[in-house]
Design an enzyme around this catalytic site. Structure first.
Site, PDB file in Angstrom:
ATOM      1  N   GLU A   1      -6.364  -1.137   6.506  1.00  0.00           N
ATOM      2  CA  GLU A   1      -6.052  -0.668   5.156  1.00  0.00           C
ATOM      3  C   GLU A   1      -7.333  -0.720   4.330  1.00  0.00           C
ATOM      4  OE1 GLU A   1      -5.156   0.357   1.619  1.00  0.00           O
ATOM      5  OE2 GLU A   1      -3.468   0.495   3.025  1.00  0.00           O
TER       6      GLU A   1
ATOM      7  N   ASP B   1       1.460  -1.361   2.242  1.00  0.00           N
ATOM      8  CA  ASP B   1       2.719  -1.937   1.719  1.00  0.00           C
ATOM      9  C   ASP B   1       3.441  -2.758   2.785  1.00  0.00           C
ATOM     10  OD1 ASP B   1       3.191   1.326   2.194  1.00  0.00           O
ATOM     11  OD2 ASP B   1       4.568  -0.004   3.264  1.00  0.00           O
TER      12      ASP B   1
ATOM     13  N   ASP C   1      -0.317   5.952   8.457  1.00  0.00           N
ATOM     14  CA  ASP C   1       0.525   5.872   7.246  1.00  0.00           C
ATOM     15  C   ASP C   1      -0.394   5.960   6.037  1.00  0.00           C
ATOM     16  OD1 ASP C   1       2.573   3.303   5.673  1.00  0.00           O
ATOM     17  OD2 ASP C   1       2.443   5.479   5.364  1.00  0.00           O
TER      18      ASP C   1
ATOM     19  N   GLN D   1      -8.601   3.807  -5.847  1.00  0.00           N
ATOM     20  CA  GLN D   1      -7.564   4.726  -6.323  1.00  0.00           C
ATOM     21  C   GLN D   1      -6.844   4.157  -7.540  1.00  0.00           C
ATOM     22  OE1 GLN D   1      -5.269   4.870  -2.690  1.00  0.00           O
ATOM     23  NE2 GLN D   1      -5.492   2.663  -2.493  1.00  0.00           N
TER      24      GLN D   1
ATOM     25  N   PRO E   1      -9.206   8.559  -1.282  1.00  0.00           N
ATOM     26  CA  PRO E   1      -9.711   7.870  -0.085  1.00  0.00           C
ATOM     27  C   PRO E   1      -9.042   8.364   1.190  1.00  0.00           C
ATOM     28  CG  PRO E   1      -8.177   6.460  -1.275  1.00  0.00           C
ATOM     29  CD  PRO E   1      -8.447   7.655  -2.167  1.00  0.00           C
TER      30      PRO E   1
ATOM     31  N   HIS F   1       9.625   4.600   6.935  1.00  0.00           N
ATOM     32  CA  HIS F   1       9.029   3.538   7.761  1.00  0.00           C
ATOM     33  C   HIS F   1       9.682   3.477   9.144  1.00  0.00           C
ATOM     34  CE1 HIS F   1       7.535   1.705   3.781  1.00  0.00           C
ATOM     35  NE2 HIS F   1       6.556   2.375   4.369  1.00  0.00           N
TER      36      HIS F   1
ATOM     37  N   ASP G   1     -12.194   1.290   6.033  1.00  0.00           N
ATOM     38  CA  ASP G   1     -11.868   2.713   6.007  1.00  0.00           C
ATOM     39  C   ASP G   1     -11.411   3.108   7.406  1.00  0.00           C
ATOM     40  OD1 ASP G   1     -13.653   5.717   4.895  1.00  0.00           O
ATOM     41  OD2 ASP G   1     -11.813   5.472   6.071  1.00  0.00           O
ATOM     42  N   GLY G   2     -10.222   3.672   7.504  1.00  0.00           N
ATOM     43  CA  GLY G   2      -9.667   4.032   8.809  1.00  0.00           C
ATOM     44  C   GLY G   2     -10.571   4.972   9.589  1.00  0.00           C
TER      45      GLY G   2
END
Ligand code: SAM
Length: 303
Positions: free
Chosen positions: A107, A87, A157, A32, A164, A63, A139-140
């Protein structure tokens, strides 16, 4: 020297531009477009694929509501899975729960993690090195399809349903998340701006209703997500988890010695589920459609 203005390019007919007093990092990663810059009002800003993901002055809102609503609704959450969240903000809040024995964060883009540590370390703090954390670069979609582990809560999240992250807003993905949940476990996902994108809320609610007995979207006010209240969506088969008793929530937050939260409170938790009529109407219809359509209920995005 003229300062650069960086535009959000997500909305088709309007744009928000933020002045970059200093661009700290900018790169097209393997996944990305990633840019991090300083802004005199919002602090340090992370933008992915032309969309503001977070700012250091208001990240606590999103969050805290992503982590504490599902975890406070659970009596004894031990195993937590965070999809995305590079993050570190959601993981930081998850680890505040003394009941959590292990939190796994999956992630896709290592550079989001590395740049978080370098340019806004006050958000992840030391969560990535915490002995209760497990960081997986993957990749989730693939991770939940293949995992044998079972979780008490899965918190998605992700970024917007583009690039992606599009696969993280699909029926296939949510179905595999359900498979990876313990009985009565809770699934939570970000769900966009219901006033501007009611179809996003409708799509996720429809799929959740076809997979779970309880679906309960809730809202928070995220200043840097321009366009009205921001939706999160919660699904579980545990009807009690969404009863939201303020006194029980008060007892839980004290029992877990969680203090100094800047947004979540027991009353904010219970109030967040009170939807304005325009969103309530979308949700009521989507739940009905999801129950009727079952397996053929489609999400906002499809693979
Ligand atoms: N709070 C932000 C928001 O709501 O817009 C989201 C923040 S977080 C930075 C989103 C993360 O999801 C990014 O780090 C991105 O790399 C990650 N991501 C996107 N697609 C993914 C996928 N398929 N699997 C795992 N992580 C993914």
């Amino acid at each position: 020297m003229t300062k650069r203005w960086i535009e959000e390019t997500f909305h088709p007919h309007w744009r928000v531009a933020l002045e970059a007093s200093k661009v700290l990092f900018e790169k097209k990663t393997d996944h990305q477009d990633l840019v991090i810059f300083e802004n005199d009002t919002w602090g340090t800003v992370l933008m992915l694929d032309g969309v503001v993901q977070l700012t250091t002055i208001d990240e606590f809102v999103y969050h805290e509501m992503m982590a504490h609503v599902p975890l406070m609704a659970l009596e004894n959450p031990k195993r937590v899975l965070v999809i995305g969240g590079g993050d570190g903000g959601v993981l930081r809040e998850v680890l505040k729960h003394s009941t959590v024995e292990q939190a796994t964060m999956v992630e896709i883009d290592r550079e989001v993690i590395d740049t978080a540590l370098k340019y806004y370390p006050q958000i992840p703090l030391d969560t990535f090195d915490n002995p209760r954390s497990e960081i997986v670069i993957d990749d989730g979609l693939k991770f939940v399809a293949q995992t044998d582990e079972r979780f008490d809560a899965i918190i998605i999240d992700s970024s917007e349903p583009i690039g992606p992250s599009a696969v993280l807003h699909t029926r296939e993905f949510f179905k595999d998340c359900k498979r990876a949940l313990n009985e009565d476990g809770i699934l939570v996902t970000k769900n966009g701006l219901p006033f501007l994108f009611p179809d996003h809320l409708a799509g996720t609610t429809r799929v959740f209703a076809s997979l779970f007995s309880c679906v309960a979207p809730y809202l928070c006010t995220q200043p840097c997500y321009f366009g009205g209240p921001f939706a999160l969506n919660l699904a579980t088969d545990d009807g009690l988890a969404t009863t939201n008793n303020t006194a029980a929530l008060e007892k839980r937050v004290n029992a877990r010695s969680i203090t100094a939260l800047k947004y979540w409170t027991p009353h904010v938790h219970t109030g967040a589920f009170a939807l304005p009529a325009y969103a309530k109407n979308v949700v009521t219809k989507a739940i009905k459609d999801g129950r009727t359509q079952g397996e053929s209920a489609k999400g906002y995005a499809s693979i």
